[in-house]
Write a protein that holds these residues in place. Structure first.
Motif, PDB file in Angstrom:
ATOM      1  N   SER A   1      -4.673  10.923  -1.234  1.00 36.64           N
ATOM      2  CA  SER A   1      -4.618  10.344  -2.362  1.00 36.64           C
ATOM      3  C   SER A   1      -3.227  10.942  -3.163  1.00 36.64           C
ATOM      4  O   SER A   1      -2.624  12.054  -2.787  1.00 36.64           O
ATOM      5  CB  SER A   1      -6.005  10.342  -3.099  1.00 36.64           C
ATOM      6  OG  SER A   1      -5.951  11.727  -3.656  1.00 36.64           O
TER       7      SER A   1
ATOM      8  N   ILE B   1      -3.431   6.785  -0.843  1.00 38.43           N
ATOM      9  CA  ILE B   1      -4.833   6.258  -0.546  1.00 38.43           C
ATOM     10  C   ILE B   1      -5.629   6.078  -1.727  1.00 38.43           C
ATOM     11  O   ILE B   1      -5.913   6.958  -2.493  1.00 38.43           O
ATOM     12  CB  ILE B   1      -5.381   7.223   0.382  1.00 38.43           C
ATOM     13  CG1 ILE B   1      -4.693   7.414   1.634  1.00 38.43           C
ATOM     14  CG2 ILE B   1      -6.982   6.934   0.549  1.00 38.43           C
ATOM     15  CD1 ILE B   1      -4.767   6.170   2.667  1.00 38.43           C
ATOM     16  N   LYS B   2      -6.454   4.992  -1.967  1.00 36.74           N
ATOM     17  CA  LYS B   2      -7.333   5.022  -3.125  1.00 36.74           C
ATOM     18  C   LYS B   2      -8.693   5.534  -2.695  1.00 36.74           C
ATOM     19  O   LYS B   2      -9.490   4.779  -1.850  1.00 36.74           O
ATOM     20  CB  LYS B   2      -7.336   3.306  -3.369  1.00 36.74           C
ATOM     21  CG  LYS B   2      -5.959   2.816  -3.972  1.00 36.74           C
ATOM     22  CD  LYS B   2      -5.979   1.251  -4.180  1.00 36.74           C
ATOM     23  CE  LYS B   2      -4.856   0.789  -4.858  1.00 36.74           C
ATOM     24  NZ  LYS B   2      -4.930  -0.607  -5.099  1.00 36.74           N
TER      25      LYS B   2
ATOM     26  N   ASP C   1     -11.962   3.304  -2.858  1.00 31.53           N
ATOM     27  CA  ASP C   1     -11.916   2.087  -2.390  1.00 31.53           C
ATOM     28  C   ASP C   1     -12.108   2.117  -1.061  1.00 31.53           C
ATOM     29  O   ASP C   1     -11.056   2.478  -0.109  1.00 31.53           O
ATOM     30  CB  ASP C   1     -10.548   1.394  -2.783  1.00 31.53           C
ATOM     31  CG  ASP C   1     -10.587  -0.124  -2.167  1.00 31.53           C
ATOM     32  OD1 ASP C   1     -11.439  -0.423  -1.658  1.00 31.53           O
ATOM     33  OD2 ASP C   1      -9.600  -0.803  -2.837  1.00 31.53           O
TER      34      ASP C   1
ATOM     35  N   SER D   1      -9.520  -0.388   1.293  1.00 31.11           N
ATOM     36  CA  SER D   1      -8.157  -0.068   1.257  1.00 31.11           C
ATOM     37  C   SER D   1      -7.979   1.313   2.426  1.00 31.11           C
ATOM     38  O   SER D   1      -7.111   1.467   3.198  1.00 31.11           O
ATOM     39  CB  SER D   1      -7.961   0.382   0.058  1.00 31.11           C
ATOM     40  OG  SER D   1      -8.218   1.512  -0.554  1.00 31.11           O
TER      41      SER D   1
ATOM     42  N   LYS E   1      -8.426   0.085   5.842  1.00 28.42           N
ATOM     43  CA  LYS E   1      -7.357  -0.604   6.412  1.00 28.42           C
ATOM     44  C   LYS E   1      -6.294   0.286   6.999  1.00 28.42           C
ATOM     45  O   LYS E   1      -5.567   0.089   8.153  1.00 28.42           O
ATOM     46  CB  LYS E   1      -6.792  -1.355   5.256  1.00 28.42           C
ATOM     47  CG  LYS E   1      -5.613  -2.488   5.735  1.00 28.42           C
ATOM     48  CD  LYS E   1      -5.223  -3.221   4.415  1.00 28.42           C
ATOM     49  CE  LYS E   1      -3.920  -4.243   5.102  1.00 28.42           C
ATOM     50  NZ  LYS E   1      -3.611  -4.984   3.957  1.00 28.42           N
ATOM     51  N   VAL E   2      -5.995   1.505   6.337  1.00 28.32           N
ATOM     52  CA  VAL E   2      -4.755   2.272   6.610  1.00 28.32           C
ATOM     53  C   VAL E   2      -5.504   3.129   7.933  1.00 28.32           C
ATOM     54  O   VAL E   2      -4.780   3.330   8.799  1.00 28.32           O
ATOM     55  CB  VAL E   2      -4.832   3.206   5.694  1.00 28.32           C
ATOM     56  CG1 VAL E   2      -3.888   4.460   6.105  1.00 28.32           C
ATOM     57  CG2 VAL E   2      -4.075   2.719   4.424  1.00 28.32           C
TER      58      VAL E   2
END
Length: 257
Positions: free
Chosen positions: A78, A108-109, A112, A115, A118-119
């Motif tokens: 993050s 990086i959130k 969340d 998200s 997804k990464v």
């Protein structure tokens, strides 16, 4: 000098200095971890190691020293943990990795799950058919959830192990340095994957009872093999599958009469 390491653990500048100066205390600390018999099973096993980087750096240094992935290190950071990722990168250079083998994914959130997943999905896809370790020690709950989700959905094409650094000893609810050990957590796909169970539910709801019964039996047999290892208690899942099998059998008989 455990006291020195404890006092330094949240001071990035000091940690960076200890690593760069080959400080004997931090390297003795790492070496003592490497010598533990329980950690030997993780050596020379993984092609890629993915780390969720939080604000605690020692567990990742210990894990990385043990795993030493053959191909690449991926650090998910993050905005807040990015400086920690940079120090881990410096340490990876000390281990012999080059620039191309160390990938830092920033921004990086951390709250969340979608998200983060997804990464993580992109990283896992990039290393299709590789043996991957996802160490979730440094992550918050949404990050941990993303790690488990990625491991579950991609287990078909990859061997993915979820790792966590735990402590054997605590004092006043604080972990005692030197009592760490690395543990492999259960990958949900070893029970039955989220996709398998969705397929099973879909078969049953669409009245394909014979296919549902056949699939529930396959999954149940896999679970019983896992239960026999005496490592995991999957009784509840087996009972659920037995119920589905029995209900499907009844529905088949009713449809035939």
């Amino acid at each position: 000098n455990i006291k020195k390491l404890m006092e330094t653990r949240n001071n990035l500048e000091n940690i960076n200095h200890l690593i760069n100066q080959n400080d004997k205390d931090i390297y003795n600390y790492i070496d003592s971890f490497l010598e533990k018999e329980s950690n030997q099973i993780f050596k020379n096993k993984y092609d890629v190691a993915i780390y969720t980087v939080g604000l605690s750096i020692y567990p990742i240094l210990l894990s990385l020293s043990t795993i030493k992935p053959k191909k690449e290190i991926v650090l998910l950071c993050s905005e807040k943990s990015l400086p920690y990722g940079e120090i881990i990168k410096t340490y990876a250079f000390k281990l012999g990795y080059n620039q191309d083998q160390i990938k830092i994914v920033s921004q990086i959130k951390e709250s969340d799950t979608a998200s983060i997943y997804k990464v993580m999905e992109e990283v896992i896809k990039e290393y299709s058919n590789e043996i991957i370790a996802i160490d979730i020690t440094g992550g918050k709950k949404p990050t941990i959830a993303a790690g488990f989700l990625g491991a579950t959905l991609f287990e078909i094409k990859n061997t993915i192990h979820i790792l966590y650094m735990d402590f054997l000893e605590y004092k006043n609810d604080n972990p005692i340095y030197g009592s760490e050990y690395l543990v492999k957590l259960i990958n949900p796909s070893e029970l039955f994957s989220a996709l398998d169970f969705k397929v099973l539910q879909g078969l049953y709801k669409s009245h394909q009872y014979r296919a549902a019964r056949r699939m529930s039996k396959i999954i149940k047999n896999n679970l019983e093999q896992l239960k026999a290892s005496e490592i995991y208690d999957v009784t509840m899942q087996i009972n659920q599958l037995e119920k589905i099998y029995a209900e499907a059998t009844t529905d088949i008989e009713n449809a035939s009469s």
